[in-house]
Design a protein around this motif. Structure first.
Motif, mmCIF file in Angstrom:
data_model
loop_
_atom_site.group_PDB
_atom_site.id
_atom_site.type_symbol
_atom_site.label_atom_id
_atom_site.label_comp_id
_atom_site.label_asym_id
_atom_site.label_seq_id
_atom_site.Cartn_x
_atom_site.Cartn_y
_atom_site.Cartn_z
ATOM 1 N N CYS A 135 1.821 1.003 -3.471
ATOM 2 C CA CYS A 135 1.423 0.775 -4.870
ATOM 3 C C CYS A 135 0.379 -0.315 -4.986
ATOM 4 N N VAL A 136 0.547 -1.372 -4.204
ATOM 5 C CA VAL A 136 -0.396 -2.497 -4.254
ATOM 6 C C VAL A 136 -1.775 -2.056 -3.783
ATOM 7 N N ARG A 137 -1.818 -1.275 -2.696
ATOM 8 C CA ARG A 137 -3.108 -0.809 -2.188
ATOM 9 C C ARG A 137 -3.790 0.130 -3.194
ATOM 10 N N ILE A 138 -2.989 0.969 -3.870
ATOM 11 C CA ILE A 138 -3.559 1.852 -4.879
ATOM 12 C C ILE A 138 -4.126 1.030 -6.036
ATOM 13 N N ALA A 139 -3.367 0.031 -6.461
ATOM 14 C CA ALA A 139 -3.838 -0.838 -7.551
ATOM 15 C C ALA A 139 -5.122 -1.569 -7.167
ATOM 16 N N ASN A 140 -5.270 -1.872 -5.878
ATOM 17 C CA ASN A 140 -6.458 -2.577 -5.388
ATOM 18 C C ASN A 140 -7.599 -1.638 -5.027
ATOM 19 N N GLY A 141 -7.332 -0.332 -5.109
ATOM 20 C CA GLY A 141 -8.363 0.640 -4.760
ATOM 21 C C GLY A 141 -8.650 0.736 -3.287
ATOM 22 N N SER A 142 -7.652 0.442 -2.441
ATOM 23 C CA SER A 142 -7.903 0.410 -1.000
ATOM 24 C C SER A 142 -7.010 1.355 -0.202
ATOM 25 N N ASP A 169 -5.863 7.330 1.621
ATOM 26 C CA ASP A 169 -5.650 8.742 1.288
ATOM 27 C C ASP A 169 -5.922 9.051 -0.180
ATOM 28 N N ILE A 170 -6.502 8.070 -0.874
ATOM 29 C CA ILE A 170 -6.927 8.288 -2.258
ATOM 30 C C ILE A 170 -8.424 8.012 -2.329
ATOM 31 N N VAL A 171 -9.176 9.049 -2.603
ATOM 32 C CA VAL A 171 -10.638 8.948 -2.607
ATOM 33 C C VAL A 171 -11.118 9.050 -4.052
ATOM 34 N N THR A 172 -11.918 8.086 -4.480
ATOM 35 C CA THR A 172 -12.431 8.072 -5.852
ATOM 36 C C THR A 172 -13.949 8.201 -5.847
ATOM 37 N N PHE A 187 -7.679 12.987 -4.910
ATOM 38 C CA PHE A 187 -9.071 12.723 -5.223
ATOM 39 C C PHE A 187 -9.211 12.523 -6.731
ATOM 40 N N ILE A 188 -9.885 11.462 -7.116
ATOM 41 C CA ILE A 188 -10.068 11.132 -8.524
ATOM 42 C C ILE A 188 -11.562 11.042 -8.811
#
Length: 340
Positions: free
Chosen positions: A73-80, A83-86, A118-119
């Motif tokens: 969750c912390v990495r997602i909040a930090n955008g890092s 496996d989540i590409v924006t 992907f966002i």
């Protein structure tokens, strides 16, 4: 990105039904491969996209909610999170090279798990070639991959993209709550009332008020509007003399055209006696608008409103703002000529 607790609280306030729906969808493992989140600025598209990301990757889900504190969750909040590409516009557009990068990522396995997300922010700003390049993934998804496309203007999206995604409409926020939110941020009541029809975002609302831009734009548009419905030739000249100079930036031009559409929608509300007098975008001109409705037929108002609503699409088709407004002026004159 914001903390999960604040994120959930924001979504409960903005879009409680959509939050509940996606909790159920994810719990039942029925998440589709591609969604188009559409609604006005600040309606909650970005917040729901982040919530979905954290919900999918969280290590300690509690009652259907991401805990917001685990490493994922912390990495997602930090955008890092790997496996989540924006993707977001560079300049005014999302270019084909950015979508090619996405497609390359689509074909790779997840770095740490078995899922990729992907966002694509401001998806309406994809160039035609970029949008067409994205179609193959949407048509033929592979693996455990989900794409979230976020937009504030679905009308500017390619129909082929819309038809191949699950479209999620984000309704405007409750008018009274939004009014209170704007006023709590120091925005005067009359201006807050106008801004409600343009954005759900306090940040964007404040940007529109910078240097007194919105009041000046509204006043200039009202003068043009009065001249148009009176069939006065000087309304054509007013476009270049008064409106073009106030709308030098692309976002200002889009807002101007939103305001034009809102004026005619206000007239429709009053003509058909919709019980929404306090929700008029141009509430400060309510008396004059009400008087106008007595001289205009439903056919005139509907035809004029349709023209106003299509003007923004013309702006997106590389027609200059001045040409769009001059063309709209010429098209509106015959509609009101009966009463001129």
């Amino acid at each position: 990105m914001v903390a999960a607790e604040t994120l959930s609280q924001t979504l409960v306030a903005k879009q409680p039904r959509l939050l509940t729906a996606f909790k159920h969808i994810i719990q039942q493992k029925h998440l589709a491969h591609a969604y188009l989140f559409t609604g006005m600025e600040g309606a909650g598209q970005a917040e729901l996209a982040q919530w979905i990301a954290q919900r999918l990757f969280c290590l300690h889900v509690v009652d259907g909610e991401p805990d917001g504190t685990c490493e994922e969750c912390v990495r997602i909040a930090n955008g890092s999170h790997p496996d989540i590409v924006t993707v977001a516009p560079t300049g005014k557009s999302i270019h084909v090279e950015q979508v090619r990068y996405l497609k390359a990522e689509f074909s790779k396995s997840a770095v740490e798990g078995n899922r990729k997300l992907f966002i694509i922010s401001d998806a309406e700003k994809m160039t035609a070639s970029a949008a067409n390049s994205l179609l193959k993934f949407i048509e033929e998804p592979s693996g455990n991959v989900t794409a979230l496309l976020l937009t504030t203007n679905k009308q500017l999206m390619l129909p082929t993209i819309i038809s191949r995604t699950q479209v999620i409409e984000f309704p405007p926020l409750n008018a009274q709550a939004l009014q209170q939110t704007f006023e709590a941020a120091g925005i005067p009541s009359a201006q807050a009332q106008m801004l409600r029809g343009l954005t759900n975002s306090v940040t964007q609302a404040q940007a529109l008020l910078a240097d007194d831009w919105l009041p000046q734009a509204a006043e200039a548009l009202w003068r043009w509007f009065e001249q148009v419905v009176a069939g006065e030739a000087r309304s054509f000249v007013a476009v270049q003399v008064h409106l073009v100079g106030l709308a030098k930036e692309t976002n200002q031009q889009a807002v101007m055209l939103d305001l034009v559409a809102a004026l005619f929608q206000d007239l429709l509300q009053l003509h058909f006696q919709v019980d929404a007098a306090n929700e008029l975008t141009f509430g400060q001109y309510q008396q004059a608008l009400t008087k106008l409705t007595t001289n205009l037929s439903a056919r005139q108002l509907i035809e004029a409103t349709e023209l106003a609503l299509t003007a923004k699409r013309q702006l997106a088709s590389n027609i200059s703002f001045q040409n769009v407004m001059e063309g709209l002026t010429l098209q509106l004159w015959p509609i009101f000529q009966i009463n001129a």
